[in-house]
Design a protein around this motif. Structure first.
Motif, PDB file in Angstrom:
ATOM      1  N   LEU A  67      -2.977   3.569   0.910  1.00 14.84           N
ATOM      2  CA  LEU A  67      -3.822   3.448   1.887  1.00 14.84           C
ATOM      3  C   LEU A  67      -5.275   3.941   1.321  1.00 14.84           C
ATOM      4  O   LEU A  67      -5.663   4.689   0.421  1.00 14.84           O
ATOM      5  CB  LEU A  67      -3.333   4.699   2.935  1.00 14.84           C
ATOM      6  N   TYR A  68      -6.311   3.060   1.480  1.00 13.29           N
ATOM      7  CA  TYR A  68      -7.662   3.073   1.369  1.00 13.29           C
ATOM      8  C   TYR A  68      -8.855   3.638   2.758  1.00 13.29           C
ATOM      9  O   TYR A  68      -8.641   2.841   3.579  1.00 13.29           O
ATOM     10  CB  TYR A  68      -8.223   1.935   0.560  1.00 13.29           C
ATOM     11  N   ASN A  69      -9.621   4.745   2.443  1.00 13.58           N
ATOM     12  CA  ASN A  69     -10.505   4.911   3.152  1.00 13.58           C
ATOM     13  C   ASN A  69     -11.908   4.244   2.804  1.00 13.58           C
ATOM     14  O   ASN A  69     -12.543   5.003   1.740  1.00 13.58           O
ATOM     15  CB  ASN A  69     -10.721   6.268   3.423  1.00 13.58           C
ATOM     16  N   GLN A 111     -11.597   7.392  -1.042  1.00 14.91           N
ATOM     17  CA  GLN A 111     -10.509   7.655  -1.780  1.00 14.91           C
ATOM     18  C   GLN A 111      -9.220   7.092  -0.988  1.00 14.91           C
ATOM     19  O   GLN A 111      -9.126   6.422  -0.136  1.00 14.91           O
ATOM     20  CB  GLN A 111     -10.268   9.298  -1.408  1.00 14.91           C
ATOM     21  N   SER A 112      -8.181   6.947  -2.023  1.00 15.92           N
ATOM     22  CA  SER A 112      -6.778   6.412  -1.745  1.00 15.92           C
ATOM     23  C   SER A 112      -5.801   7.191  -2.066  1.00 15.92           C
ATOM     24  O   SER A 112      -5.747   8.334  -2.596  1.00 15.92           O
ATOM     25  CB  SER A 112      -6.731   5.007  -2.586  1.00 15.92           C
ATOM     26  N   ARG A 113      -4.798   6.857  -1.189  1.00 12.62           N
ATOM     27  CA  ARG A 113      -3.264   7.521  -1.479  1.00 12.62           C
ATOM     28  C   ARG A 113      -2.217   6.746  -1.228  1.00 12.62           C
ATOM     29  O   ARG A 113      -2.120   5.920  -0.508  1.00 12.62           O
ATOM     30  CB  ARG A 113      -3.266   8.807  -0.266  1.00 12.62           C
ATOM     31  N   ARG A 114      -1.228   6.986  -1.988  1.00  9.50           N
ATOM     32  CA  ARG A 114      -0.053   6.232  -1.749  1.00  9.50           C
ATOM     33  C   ARG A 114       0.884   6.868  -0.953  1.00  9.50           C
ATOM     34  O   ARG A 114       1.022   8.002  -0.563  1.00  9.50           O
ATOM     35  CB  ARG A 114       0.873   6.368  -2.930  1.00  9.50           C
ATOM     36  N   ILE A 115       1.510   5.932   0.002  1.00  5.36           N
ATOM     37  CA  ILE A 115       2.561   6.317   0.961  1.00  5.36           C
ATOM     38  C   ILE A 115       3.907   5.792   0.718  1.00  5.36           C
ATOM     39  O   ILE A 115       3.735   4.565   0.048  1.00  5.36           O
ATOM     40  CB  ILE A 115       1.764   5.962   2.388  1.00  5.36           C
TER      41      ILE A 115
END
Length: 131
Positions: A44-46, A83-87
């Motif tokens: 997921l990327y903002n 920023q990004s984060r793995r889900i």
């Protein structure tokens, strides 16, 4: 002529800026498994210039029906600008030789005031249990 081209490019940039949407990828994933559950990882990327809270949820392949067999970790998160984060997405209760296809979507939890459309992006995921 150059001035007209520059003004046109500036107008396009100004109209394109509000069209930003959350990033989610990859947009399509297939997986094979020998048990009743299959896990996937999405990023997921903002794209917004400020921190934003997002939600992720699972719906049907061709409809908006909630998918009770799918769990998403974390389903709610706050990401800083750029920023990004793995889900992690887990599809459960897979029957033998059954292909289960669904979508995972992400969007801003609360759109800002004055925004008529809350843009979302969806990834299409598919799992097949072989044994």
């Amino acid at each position: 002529m150059k001035r007209l081209a520059c003004m046109t490019a500036s107008a396009l940039l100004l109209t394109a800026a509000p069209l930003q949407a959350v990033g989610l990828g990859p947009l399509s994933l297939k997986g094979y498994i020998d048990g009743p559950r299959k896990g996937f990882q999405l990023t997921l990327y903002n794209p917004y210039p400020e921190a934003v809270s997002f939600i992720a949820y699972a719906i049907g392949e061709n409809d908006e029906g909630e998918q009770d067999r799918v769990q998403i970790y974390p389903a709610e998160m706050r990401l800083g600008a750029g920023q990004s984060r793995r889900i992690t997405v887990i599809a459960g209760d897979l029957e033998l030789h059954q292909r289960y296809t669904f979508r995972v979507c992400a969007e801003r939890e609360t759109p800002p005031a004055g925004v008529a459309i809350n843009a979302r992006v969806c990834s299409k995921l598919s799992a097949l249990r072989l044994r």
